[in-house]
Design a protein around this motif. Structure first.
Motif, PDB file in Angstrom:
ATOM      1  N   GLN A   1      -1.259   2.954   4.884  1.00 55.72           N
ATOM      2  CA  GLN A   1      -2.509   2.556   4.231  1.00 55.72           C
ATOM      3  C   GLN A   1      -2.293   1.240   3.506  1.00 55.72           C
ATOM      4  O   GLN A   1      -1.572   1.187   2.514  1.00 55.72           O
TER       5      GLN A   1
ATOM      6  N   LYS B   1      -6.988  -9.448   7.785  1.00 56.81           N
ATOM      7  CA  LYS B   1      -7.378  -8.293   6.982  1.00 56.81           C
ATOM      8  C   LYS B   1      -7.286  -7.013   7.797  1.00 56.81           C
ATOM      9  O   LYS B   1      -7.819  -6.943   8.895  1.00 56.81           O
TER      10      LYS B   1
ATOM     11  N   GLY C   1       0.825  -1.191   0.000  1.00 57.86           N
ATOM     12  CA  GLY C   1       0.000   0.000   0.000  1.00 57.86           C
ATOM     13  C   GLY C   1       0.860   1.241   0.000  1.00 57.86           C
ATOM     14  O   GLY C   1       1.927   1.243  -0.613  1.00 57.86           O
TER      15      GLY C   1
ATOM     16  N   LYS D   1      -3.301  -1.723   1.152  1.00 60.36           N
ATOM     17  CA  LYS D   1      -4.229  -2.010   0.056  1.00 60.36           C
ATOM     18  C   LYS D   1      -4.398  -3.512  -0.142  1.00 60.36           C
ATOM     19  O   LYS D   1      -5.489  -3.992  -0.351  1.00 60.36           O
ATOM     20  N   THR D   2      -3.295  -4.238  -0.111  1.00 63.86           N
ATOM     21  CA  THR D   2      -3.387  -5.689  -0.263  1.00 63.86           C
ATOM     22  C   THR D   2      -2.525  -6.388   0.779  1.00 63.86           C
ATOM     23  O   THR D   2      -1.480  -5.889   1.184  1.00 63.86           O
TER      24      THR D   2
ATOM     25  N   ASN E   1      -8.482 -12.899   0.056  1.00 60.14           N
ATOM     26  CA  ASN E   1      -7.873 -12.844   1.379  1.00 60.14           C
ATOM     27  C   ASN E   1      -7.530 -14.225   1.918  1.00 60.14           C
ATOM     28  O   ASN E   1      -7.615 -14.477   3.097  1.00 60.14           O
TER      29      ASN E   1
ATOM     30  N   LYS F   1      -6.994  -2.510   7.012  1.00 61.94           N
ATOM     31  CA  LYS F   1      -6.936  -1.441   6.023  1.00 61.94           C
ATOM     32  C   LYS F   1      -5.892  -0.390   6.396  1.00 61.94           C
ATOM     33  O   LYS F   1      -5.372   0.308   5.565  1.00 61.94           O
ATOM     34  N   GLN F   2      -5.663  -0.293   7.692  1.00 63.52           N
ATOM     35  CA  GLN F   2      -4.804   0.766   8.200  1.00 63.52           C
ATOM     36  C   GLN F   2      -3.951   0.205   9.322  1.00 63.52           C
ATOM     37  O   GLN F   2      -4.389  -0.636  10.089  1.00 63.52           O
TER      38      GLN F   2
END
Lengths: 146, 146
Positions: free
Chosen positions: B130, B122, A140, B132-133, B100, B124-125
């Motif tokens: 950040q 999983k 990311g 992304k994958t 995932n 996101k932050q």
DNA sequence: TAATAAACGCAACTCAGTTGCTTTAATGTG
DNA sequence: CACATTAAAGCAACTGAGTTGCGTTTATTA
């Protein structure tokens, strides 16, 4: 061989090369130091940028090949078409916890970061699959590139 | 979209393409069928060999690209310099690509397997990063190579 | 310090994957 | 069905990571 949990002294680096039947050239000592400082993986291109000298790419590729054959570094799976290498922290030290965390690769600046707080789910067996190593890579934008 | 847990009928394959706004060409139906039959990952070269027709490599690459964008298939991390693709067995779409699950690479035969049951943590932050994958890659020996 | 083999460096090559552009064919509408 | 539209196919030429061959340099060892 000493634990590779941080920056190694020049003397250590040189002796590591010697122990692996590799010659202590200026470039290879520099390269080994770079790997010892880098907790995550590196590509040939990243190495070229970070190592001060303007070394030929062939020299870099052959050094990576030699290091891998000696067990100093190993290839890391990647989704792009670039070959990534990382230092064998587990083989080279007793500190197995070192590679037990996730690695973050910024897709903008290609910088790699160690996410010490994020642990990799460890397992030895899954069905009939024998798992030897696990790798959690996050991709990311890093704080600089958001 | 139905779960793709085995071989699909021609009619199913065609309607899957339709649902993803992809045209039902002879080659793309064949390609989708190949992926639905294949439990591990495929490279462009492997596809070229397995698909009967002598298709141009550009056609293959563009089809792979289109399938990936539609969420039908996804890239799989690999240590070689080849791009590997595998079918999303879970429900994926262009909006929310669900990939995932972990990937297992056999260090003996280099075959790649999708471990649908093993979920990748999983997030996101993480701090100012950040994400992304996320990618969880397991290495070891597959059932055939133990 | 001379011999020797590893490592370096340059040029040319390979090969997976890409780009541009033209042609073919799938799809949608009247 | 006929025609318009546009995705997909196909060809040629290109890109760029990684490789090979070979002559030169330099670390090692005798």
């Amino acid at each position: 061989m000493k634990a590779v949990s941080g920056i190694l002294l020049m003397a250590d680096l040189a002796s590591i090369l010697q122990q692996h039947n590799l010659r202590k050239t200026k470039f290879r000592i520099e390269l080994l130091q770079l790997f010892s400082e880098t907790t995550s993986s590196l590509t040939a291109e990243e190495i070229k940028k970070r190592v001060g000298k303007t070394n030929d790419k062939v020299t870099i590729y052959r050094a990576l090949d030699a290091f891998e054959k000696s067990g100093l570094i190993h290839k890391v799976p990647d989704k792009s078409n670039l070959t990534r290498y990382a230092m064998c922290h587990t083989n080279c030290s007793a500190h197995a916890h070192i590679d037990n965390h996730a690695h973050f690769i910024c897709t903008e600046c290609n910088e790699t970061f160690c996410m010490d707080e994020i642990e990799v789910p460890k397992m030895k067996q899954h069905g009939d699959f024998q798992i030897k190593t696990s790798n959690l890579t996050l991709e990311g934008n890093c704080p600089k590139c958001i």
